[in-house]
Design an enzyme around this catalytic site. Structure first.
Site, mmCIF file in Angstrom:
data_model
loop_
_atom_site.group_PDB
_atom_site.id
_atom_site.type_symbol
_atom_site.label_atom_id
_atom_site.label_comp_id
_atom_site.label_asym_id
_atom_site.label_seq_id
_atom_site.Cartn_x
_atom_site.Cartn_y
_atom_site.Cartn_z
ATOM 1 N N ARG A 1 0.828 -1.270 0.008
ATOM 2 C CA ARG A 1 0.031 -0.147 0.054
ATOM 3 C C ARG A 1 0.746 1.440 0.061
ATOM 4 N NH1 ARG A 1 -5.410 -1.172 1.063
ATOM 5 N NH2 ARG A 1 -5.826 1.077 0.897
ATOM 6 N N ARG B 1 -6.421 12.121 -6.829
ATOM 7 C CA ARG B 1 -7.162 10.817 -6.661
ATOM 8 C C ARG B 1 -8.828 11.231 -7.030
ATOM 9 N NH1 ARG B 1 -10.631 7.897 -6.707
ATOM 10 N NH2 ARG B 1 -10.836 5.808 -5.326
ATOM 11 N N ARG C 1 -3.366 6.527 0.254
ATOM 12 C CA ARG C 1 -3.773 7.627 1.052
ATOM 13 C C ARG C 1 -2.922 8.407 2.071
ATOM 14 N NH1 ARG C 1 -8.743 4.498 3.075
ATOM 15 N NH2 ARG C 1 -6.797 3.053 3.594
ATOM 16 N N ASP D 1 -7.149 -3.404 -7.220
ATOM 17 C CA ASP D 1 -7.708 -3.981 -5.848
ATOM 18 C C ASP D 1 -8.223 -5.389 -6.202
ATOM 19 O OD1 ASP D 1 -8.812 -2.940 -3.226
ATOM 20 O OD2 ASP D 1 -10.260 -4.401 -3.895
ATOM 21 N N TYR E 1 -15.194 -11.868 1.140
ATOM 22 C CA TYR E 1 -16.104 -10.747 0.893
ATOM 23 C C TYR E 1 -17.508 -11.178 0.183
ATOM 24 C CZ TYR E 1 -12.217 -7.786 2.147
ATOM 25 O OH TYR E 1 -11.178 -7.090 2.621
HETATM 26 O O1 CP3 Z 1 -8.628 4.758 -4.179
HETATM 27 C C1 CP3 Z 1 -8.685 4.412 -2.978
HETATM 28 O O2 CP3 Z 1 -9.470 4.543 -2.303
HETATM 29 C C2 CP3 Z 1 -7.365 3.683 -2.422
HETATM 30 C C3 CP3 Z 1 -7.662 2.900 -1.382
HETATM 31 C C4 CP3 Z 1 -8.392 1.522 -1.465
HETATM 32 C C5 CP3 Z 1 -7.721 0.401 -2.152
HETATM 33 N N1 CP3 Z 1 -8.534 -0.588 -1.775
HETATM 34 C C6 CP3 Z 1 -6.395 0.214 -2.622
HETATM 35 C C7 CP3 Z 1 -5.470 -0.995 -2.831
HETATM 36 C C8 CP3 Z 1 -9.525 1.299 -1.295
HETATM 37 C C9 CP3 Z 1 -10.730 2.017 -0.571
HETATM 38 C C10 CP3 Z 1 -9.847 -0.209 -1.368
HETATM 39 C C11 CP3 Z 1 -11.049 -0.809 -1.224
HETATM 40 C C12 CP3 Z 1 -10.670 -2.255 -0.331
HETATM 41 N N2 CP3 Z 1 -10.266 -3.268 -0.767
HETATM 42 C C13 CP3 Z 1 -10.583 -2.081 1.034
HETATM 43 C C14 CP3 Z 1 -11.060 -0.997 2.048
HETATM 44 C C15 CP3 Z 1 -9.799 -0.686 2.893
HETATM 45 C C16 CP3 Z 1 -9.094 0.713 2.553
HETATM 46 O O3 CP3 Z 1 -8.122 0.666 2.463
HETATM 47 O O4 CP3 Z 1 -10.086 1.723 2.665
HETATM 48 C C17 CP3 Z 1 -10.320 -3.562 1.418
HETATM 49 C C18 CP3 Z 1 -10.179 -3.881 2.862
HETATM 50 C C19 CP3 Z 1 -10.021 -4.136 0.041
HETATM 51 C C20 CP3 Z 1 -9.878 -5.499 -0.068
HETATM 52 C C21 CP3 Z 1 -8.256 -5.366 -0.474
HETATM 53 N N3 CP3 Z 1 -7.682 -4.783 -1.329
HETATM 54 C C22 CP3 Z 1 -7.253 -6.323 0.040
HETATM 55 C C23 CP3 Z 1 -7.606 -7.409 1.340
HETATM 56 C C24 CP3 Z 1 -6.094 -6.072 -0.417
HETATM 57 C C25 CP3 Z 1 -4.996 -6.835 -0.195
HETATM 58 C C26 CP3 Z 1 -3.960 -6.067 0.481
HETATM 59 C C27 CP3 Z 1 -4.234 -5.762 2.223
HETATM 60 O O5 CP3 Z 1 -4.229 -4.757 2.421
HETATM 61 O O6 CP3 Z 1 -4.423 -6.835 2.726
HETATM 62 C C28 CP3 Z 1 -6.350 -5.358 -1.555
HETATM 63 C C29 CP3 Z 1 -5.311 -4.581 -2.479
HETATM 64 C C30 CP3 Z 1 -5.276 -3.281 -2.559
HETATM 65 N N4 CP3 Z 1 -6.257 -2.129 -2.301
HETATM 66 C C31 CP3 Z 1 -4.090 -2.532 -3.077
HETATM 67 C C32 CP3 Z 1 -4.591 -1.083 -3.101
HETATM 68 C C33 CP3 Z 1 -3.640 -0.026 -4.043
HETATM 69 C C34 CP3 Z 1 -2.946 -3.348 -3.694
HETATM 70 C C35 CP3 Z 1 -1.994 -3.773 -2.641
HETATM 71 C C36 CP3 Z 1 -0.736 -2.844 -2.323
HETATM 72 O O7 CP3 Z 1 -0.851 -1.642 -3.046
HETATM 73 O O8 CP3 Z 1 -0.002 -3.246 -1.412
#
Ligand code: CP3
Length: 348
Positions: free
Chosen positions: A27, A40, A31, A76, A151
């Site tokens: 990540r 964004r 943010r 994502d 999910y």
């Molecule tokens: O533009 C945005 O709003 C960016 C933030 C965001 C991401 N995913 C980026 C992401 C948001 C709001 C999401 C939605 C989401 N998807 C959430 C909400 C959490 C949050 O940060 O608000 C969640 C839990 C998911 C499901 C998810 N996505 C999981 C479980 C993972 C694996 C990584 C982890 O945190 O366990 C993802 C991958 C993910 N989401 C990445 C990004 C940029 C790629 C991994 C990385 O950058 O390391």
């Protein structure tokens, strides 16, 4: 450094001696960065990733700021399942939500196969834009079948995964059929990302740590192994990561991973003893340490490196993603600190 060929990240993934200690942050894009918040805009990440120029720029921002040794695609884990029309949304402040959760065999109709080119052309386009710009390897990624399924079955984020476990143990055939389809999504998506230029892949089984090892081994591991087996022929390093997976690290390695991601709860030396020799480790600074400031971060990072000892198969990372409240300056100093440490001479 002269591009991906000389990549310390790829060398460490393969258990070879890197030219410097490689580091990236899960990540790292997002943010915690003011430059991210500036470009964004609003709308869910599922919309943002459909704009390859935007997604590529967000991916590049942390590389410029921190000089990390790898980039990770801004996307994502829910992108494929959303793209096949299951009916998922990302709710602000909540996370992935299924409009109608997965409850019966009929719901399998909503998990049709992914056509990477037809359903998610923007993913490959973003990868192609990035590999033209990047001097470091791009990591492609996918959600592991279990974490994506959680999910769909729960209908949203969960602390207990009770519905998921109830289906896994109460209707194992339906659970297996769902995970097999989600494994196919991951395979299709990872193949497309690598074909477009990704140089490594990470499979996120973020929530697998909720499972008893015997349940994981029986009901989840075969599907994750199918993903690792299918991408083996692509010849790129494969990373397997989850949280609270201390008891699962050996099984996660056995899925076929070249690198096992370690969360912050397991001392790195203890993690090393749980995976076969030759498996590289990635991790594992507690993400919360960054919020304690630079002095604490330096001390804790030094502890991670000390516990790694002289193993060359180590990629420095956090034990989970960068927290939104993190000070980017502390992460920048952390990158500088890790890069300044001498590389171990030898050792697997
Ligand atoms: O533009 C945005 O709003 C960016 C933030 C965001 C991401 N995913 C980026 C992401 C948001 C709001 C999401 C939605 C989401 N998807 C959430 C909400 C959490 C949050 O940060 O608000 C969640 C839990 C998911 C499901 C998810 N996505 C999981 C479980 C993972 C694996 C990584 C982890 O945190 O366990 C993802 C991958 C993910 N989401 C990445 C990004 C940029 C790629 C991994 C990385 O950058 O390391």
């Amino acid at each position: 450094m002269n591009g991906p060929e000389a990549s310390p990240f790829l060398a460490a993934c393969r258990g070879e001696r890197p030219s410097r200690r490689p580091l990236w942050f899960m990540r790292q894009a997002g943010r915690s960065l003011p430059e991210y918040r500036a470009i964004r805009g609003t709308g869910s990440i599922l919309q943002a990733v459909k704009d390859p120029a935007l997604a590529a720029e967000i991916t590049l921002q942390p590389i410029r700021r921190y000089g990390t040794d790898a980039a990770i695609l801004y996307s994502d884990i829910m992108v494929p399942i959303a793209a096949v029309g299951f009916g998922v949304d990302i709710k602000a402040g909540v996370g992935p939500v299924a409009e109608v959760p997965f409850r019966t065999r009929a719901d399998l109709d909503r998990v049709r196969p992914l056509d990477a080119e037809g359903d998610t052309p923007y993913v490959a386009e973003t990868v192609r834009l990035l590999v033209r710009e990047l001097q470091v390897p791009l990591i492609g990624f996918a959600g592991a079948p279990f974490t994506v399924a959680s999910y769909l079955i729960e209908g949203g984020p969960s602390r207990t995964y009770t519905r998921t476990k109830a289906m896994m143990l109460g209707d194992p055939q339906l659970f297996a059929d769902l995970l097999a389809r989600l494994a196919d999504h991951a395979i299709t998506s990872l193949r497309a990302q690598v074909a477009a230029g990704a140089r490594a892949v990470q499979v996120f089984d973020s929530w697998a740590g909720a499972l008893h090892p015997a349940h994981y081994e029986r009901h989840v591991l075969p599907h994750s192994r199918a993903v690792f087996d299918a991408v083996a022929e692509l010849g790129v390093p494969r990373i397997h990561f989850g949280v609270t997976t201390g008891e699962l690290l050996g099984l996660m390695a056995s899925a076929g991973a070249d690198v096992v991601g370690v969360d912050w709860l397991v001392p790195l030396d203890a993690a090393r003893a749980r995976v076969p020799a030759g498996t590289a480790l990635q991790g594992n600074l507690d993400p919360a340490v960054i919020l304690a400031g630079w002095d604490a971060t330096r001390a804790e990072a030094a502890d991670v490196l000390a516990r790694n000892g002289d193993h060359v198969g180590h990629i420095f990372n956090l034990g989970h993603g960068v927290l939104p409240e993190s000070d980017p300056d502390v992460l920048a100093r952390l990158a500088e600190f890790v890069h300044a440490q001498p590389v171990p001479e030898a050792g697997p």
